[in-house]
Design an enzyme around this catalytic site. Structure first.
Site, PDB file in Angstrom:
ATOM      1  N   ILE A   1     -42.172 -11.954  12.174  1.00 55.04           N
ATOM      2  CA  ILE A   1     -42.560 -13.071  12.664  1.00 55.04           C
ATOM      3  C   ILE A   1     -42.222 -12.278  14.169  1.00 55.04           C
ATOM      4  CG2 ILE A   1     -41.272 -14.514  14.483  1.00 55.04           C
ATOM      5  CD1 ILE A   1     -41.512 -16.593  11.603  1.00 55.04           C
TER       6      ILE A   1
ATOM      7  N   ASP B   1     -33.456  -3.715  12.936  1.00 57.65           N
ATOM      8  CA  ASP B   1     -34.102  -4.208  11.922  1.00 57.65           C
ATOM      9  C   ASP B   1     -33.296  -2.686  11.041  1.00 57.65           C
ATOM     10  OD1 ASP B   1     -34.761  -4.438   9.433  1.00 57.65           O
ATOM     11  OD2 ASP B   1     -36.296  -5.873  10.440  1.00 57.65           O
TER      12      ASP B   1
ATOM     13  N   ASP C   1     -34.746 -23.276  20.389  1.00 55.62           N
ATOM     14  CA  ASP C   1     -35.654 -24.379  18.989  1.00 55.62           C
ATOM     15  C   ASP C   1     -34.832 -24.502  18.322  1.00 55.62           C
ATOM     16  OD1 ASP C   1     -37.739 -25.509  19.097  1.00 55.62           O
ATOM     17  OD2 ASP C   1     -38.531 -23.760  17.552  1.00 55.62           O
TER      18      ASP C   1
ATOM     19  N   GLU D   1     -28.767 -29.583  13.459  1.00 61.30           N
ATOM     20  CA  GLU D   1     -29.518 -30.542  13.258  1.00 61.30           C
ATOM     21  C   GLU D   1     -29.778 -31.463  12.728  1.00 61.30           C
ATOM     22  OE1 GLU D   1     -32.868 -27.526  13.150  1.00 61.30           O
ATOM     23  OE2 GLU D   1     -32.642 -26.210  14.639  1.00 61.30           O
TER      24      GLU D   1
ATOM     25  N   HIS E   1     -36.714 -27.765  17.782  1.00 59.04           N
ATOM     26  CA  HIS E   1     -37.446 -27.096  16.337  1.00 59.04           C
ATOM     27  C   HIS E   1     -38.537 -27.254  16.369  1.00 59.04           C
ATOM     28  CE1 HIS E   1     -36.032 -25.322  12.279  1.00 59.04           C
ATOM     29  NE2 HIS E   1     -37.368 -24.557  12.557  1.00 59.04           N
ATOM     30  N   LEU E   2     -39.637 -26.458  17.465  1.00 61.70           N
ATOM     31  CA  LEU E   2     -41.131 -26.685  17.552  1.00 61.70           C
ATOM     32  C   LEU E   2     -41.382 -25.310  16.696  1.00 61.70           C
ATOM     33  CD1 LEU E   2     -41.066 -28.564  20.928  1.00 61.70           C
ATOM     34  CD2 LEU E   2     -41.175 -29.669  18.396  1.00 61.70           C
TER      35      LEU E   2
ATOM     36  N   ALA F   1     -42.680 -24.150  14.524  1.00 57.89           N
ATOM     37  CA  ALA F   1     -44.651 -24.182  13.512  1.00 57.89           C
ATOM     38  C   ALA F   1     -45.207 -25.413  13.838  1.00 57.89           C
ATOM     39  CB  ALA F   1     -43.676 -24.131  11.950  1.00 57.89           C
TER      40      ALA F   1
END
Length: 532
Positions: free
Chosen positions: A154, A173, A259, A264, A282-283, A285
């Site tokens: 991603i 990274d 998000d 949660e 948490h949108l 996906a």
């Protein structure tokens, strides 16, 4: 008799049809997953269970799953499945790791735009009949520096989209090579502090692990550039939300877009109701395309397994035929342990992974064994990686994979040797499987040993001098730890020596500190292996 699959969450009609077209009996009950008692009552009737996130597949549910062979999760996260219990039960757990990458990346970009131009607040103000044009002064993305923490699947898409917006992209990274970063058109930084001090926007795209938990801690947030804007569409728990709220109030951080949250469903949070903070439930996906893609993928994967025995995107079983699994099972476990050892020992970017297969193992399905090794290595940075996605993850980070197979050349009927190459060093480990099927480590850094693999282990290095074993044993004993197995090895008398201990419980941080404080050991490293 046709296999029978239960769909206990909401999947598309097209996914249901795939099962039917393949001759599989399907029971579509999209609300059943919310009723755990009813699910436990009926689960024993099914060979497969297709779910999203609403169904919780607990150990109790699995105890009742007398016929269950496969669980398919339409999506990447499998926190709602007890994978250990499923493995013990012999149930394969599959996911669809690549179906929602673009959707999640696009959401991060959308959140970045929203916080840059204060779109949600401006929209609410305008709906309220106000015309506060001067209140909502935004900033351009063009020419700004975007700091991307995690440049995998991603994160890599976000990097590409950001470059298209004419942003300067800086990536942190540890498993991204400089060569791969150059091909991506981004600048790789070796230290997180460098990214924090330079970025106008910071976006997170890493899984939640012990290494990444609170990666944007209070201390790290304080190092950020004044006026920074922070986006988190990855996992809750990556950011100290209370500390971020204080920096937003002080004006040091100009805005945030989240998000995901540490708890949660998030009904309250320090970030809520702060100006220029954009929050979504948490949108990441949640698009029609992503939901359709993962539903179709999971239906195909489950059908392939139930009808043909093919294993795809399995989290607890290698991709191989049923015939191969009987013979290769112990060797696959060994390959994973060897990779896990290397992964836990390596902190710098890996340039290459070289795998040597000797003797009987050289005639096996090396592709599956390679995947097991790579998955073991990569799990340190991405716990969600599996044997199918592991080579892709390695490729995205520019890691070169090479395989050599040879005829029997030593005392063992067969063995596997794994070597990783970084910019600083090479590190190698070898292992074999005895007749009892148990994996063993037989060589580390060229030093011969004979070590049983345990869930909790401790690795130490030192100069071969008298008294080291006594120091090691007494320090472990005074900390209340119990040694199940103790293996020693040395390069030569007076040379480099290693010890690999199998402990009943994980080595505590205090034990590690005390061993390091003795001044005897050059390295003290707790290790953990999945031996279920």
């Amino acid at each position: 008799m046709a296999p029978k699959v239960l769909i206990s969450d909401k999947l598309s009609a097209a996914a249901v049809q795939i099962f039917k077209d393949r001759g599989i009996e399907v029971d579509f009950q999209p609300d059943l997953g919310k009723d755990k008692d009813k699910l436990a009552e009926v689960i024993g009737n099914y060979d497969g269970l297709a779910i999203r996130s609403a169904t919780k597949v607990t150990e109790k549910i699995l105890e009742k799953a007398t016929n269950l062979k496969v669980i398919g999760r339409a999506g990447i996260g499998v926190d709602n499945v007890d994978k250990e219990a499923a493995s013990k039960k012999g149930v394969i757990v599959m996911n669809t790791p690549f179906g929602n990458m673009i959707t999640t990346a696009e959401h991060a970009i959308a959140m970045m735009f929203a916080v840059a131009r204060q779109i949600p607040e401006a929209s609410a103000s305008t709906h309220a009949g106000k015309w506060e044009k001067s209140k909502f002064m935004g900033v351009e993305l063009t020419g700004k520096t975007l700091g991307v923490i995690g440049a995998g699947n991603i994160g890599g898409i976000v990097c590409d989209r950001a470059r298209g917006l004419k942003m300067k992209v800086v990536a942190y990274d540890p498993f991204l090579s400089h060569e791969k970063a150059e091909k991506m058109g981004v600048e790789k930084v070796d230290e997180l502090d460098d990214l924090l001090q330079r970025a106008d926007f910071i976006t997170l795209h890493v899984p939640l692990t012990e290494q990444t938990k609170n990666i944007l801690s209070k201390e790290n947030l304080a190092k950020t550039k004044k006026g920074v804007r922070i986006i988190n569409c990855a996992r809750g728990g990556l950011v100290d939300e209370a500390a971020l709220a204080e920096l937003l109030k002080s004006g040091h951080v100009a805005g945030a877009a989240f998000d995901v949250f540490s708890e949660e469903p998030a009904t309250e949070n320090p970030l809520f109701n702060l100006p220029n903070v954009v929050c979504t439930p948490h949108l990441g996906a949640a698009t029609t395309e992503a939901q359709e893609n993962v539903a179709l993928q999971v239906a195909e994967q489950m059908s392939n397994y139930l009808l043909d025995g093919a294993v795809e995107n399995a989290l607890n079983m290698p991709s191989m035929t049923a015939e191969e699994a009987k013979i290769m099972g112990p060797w696959v476990a060994l390959a994973g342990h060897l990779g896990s050892f290397i992964g836990q020992m390596t902190d710098e970017p890996i340039k290459a992974i070289n795998i040597l297969y000797d003797g009987v193992v050289a005639e096996m399905n090396l592709a599956a064994l390679n995947c097991a090794v790579i998955a073991g290595i990569m799990k340190k940075v991405n716990p969600d990686v599996n044997m199918v996605s592991a080579p892709v993850v390695a490729q995205e980070r520019g890691v070169q994979i090479s395989t050599t197979n040879q005829s029997k050349s030593g005392a063992f009927d067969g063995y596997i040797k794994v070597t990783v190459v970084t910019e600083k060093r090479e590190r190698s480990i070898a292992g074999t499987c005895f007749s009892d099927g148990k994996p063993r480590f037989i060589q580390i850094k060229g030093i011969n040993i004979d070590a049983e693999v345990g869930e909790h282990m401790l690795y130490t290095t030192n100069k071969d001098v008298p008294g080291v074993i006594g120091t090691l044993g007494s320090t472990i004993g005074t900390n209340g730890a119990n040694i199940a197995n103790f293996t020693l090895g040395r390069s030569a008398a007076g040379g480099e020596a290693i010890a690999l201990l199998y402990l009943d419980d994980a080595a505590s941080p205090e034990l590690v500190k005390q061993l390091e404080a003795t001044g005897v050991f050059e390295q003290v490293k707790p290790l953990a292996f999945d031996v279920a």
